[in-house]
Design a protein around this motif. Sequence first.
Motif, PDB file in Angstrom:
ATOM      1  N   TYR A   1      64.067 -18.241  97.361  1.00 30.73           N
ATOM      2  CA  TYR A   1      65.087 -19.088  96.560  1.00 30.73           C
ATOM      3  C   TYR A   1      66.533 -19.038  97.437  1.00 30.73           C
ATOM      4  N   GLY A   2      66.859 -20.389  97.486  1.00 31.43           N
ATOM      5  CA  GLY A   2      68.217 -20.355  98.214  1.00 31.43           C
ATOM      6  C   GLY A   2      69.462 -20.436  97.336  1.00 31.43           C
ATOM      7  N   ARG A   3      70.479 -20.566  97.819  1.00 31.13           N
ATOM      8  CA  ARG A   3      71.821 -20.620  97.102  1.00 31.13           C
ATOM      9  C   ARG A   3      71.750 -21.574  95.820  1.00 31.13           C
ATOM     10  N   ALA A   4      71.042 -22.742  96.253  1.00 34.46           N
ATOM     11  CA  ALA A   4      71.172 -23.794  95.203  1.00 34.46           C
ATOM     12  C   ALA A   4      70.481 -23.443  93.927  1.00 34.46           C
ATOM     13  N   GLN A   5      69.175 -22.513  93.984  1.00 40.30           N
ATOM     14  CA  GLN A   5      68.674 -22.171  92.792  1.00 40.30           C
ATOM     15  C   GLN A   5      69.205 -20.943  92.175  1.00 40.30           C
ATOM     16  N   ALA A   6      70.007 -19.906  92.983  1.00 41.09           N
ATOM     17  CA  ALA A   6      70.550 -18.915  92.504  1.00 41.09           C
ATOM     18  C   ALA A   6      71.674 -19.177  91.755  1.00 41.09           C
ATOM     19  N   VAL A   7      72.442 -20.148  91.981  1.00 42.54           N
ATOM     20  CA  VAL A   7      73.731 -20.681  91.451  1.00 42.54           C
ATOM     21  C   VAL A   7      73.411 -21.486  90.135  1.00 42.54           C
TER      22      VAL A   7
END
Length: 127
Positions: A48-54
């Motif tokens: 997961y990247g930041r876009a999926q984490a936020v």
Amino acid sequence: MELTPQDIAELISLEEGMWIAESRYDEAFQAQRFAHDFFEFGRSGRTYGRAQAVLPHSAREEIHAQLPLEKLQFRLLDEHTVQATYNSHVTCDGVVEHARRSSLWTKAHGVWRMRFHQGTPYEPEST
């Protein structure tokens, strides 16, 4: 350099905050706490990247994690970077999922930001 008691208290709060719905789904908390280059190797094996984490507030789900986090420890890697390790126990659909967790936190301009996280499934030993 050593971690101060204030650093440790803040890191405990931040790491546990990832498991508490009120903070985990708070967009301001997420935007400030996930570094721009954040990525994760999830317990599922997915990346997961930041876009999926936020996560958007609309994605809010109840989180059934055991707190305080089991065996939570911090290791200073350099003067700005800390590794947190712990065991998580999260109930999903009536089943408790266990994972060994590791997070890398970097402090810049007085603010801790998570740069990396990994969850690896495990089964606790029977006693």
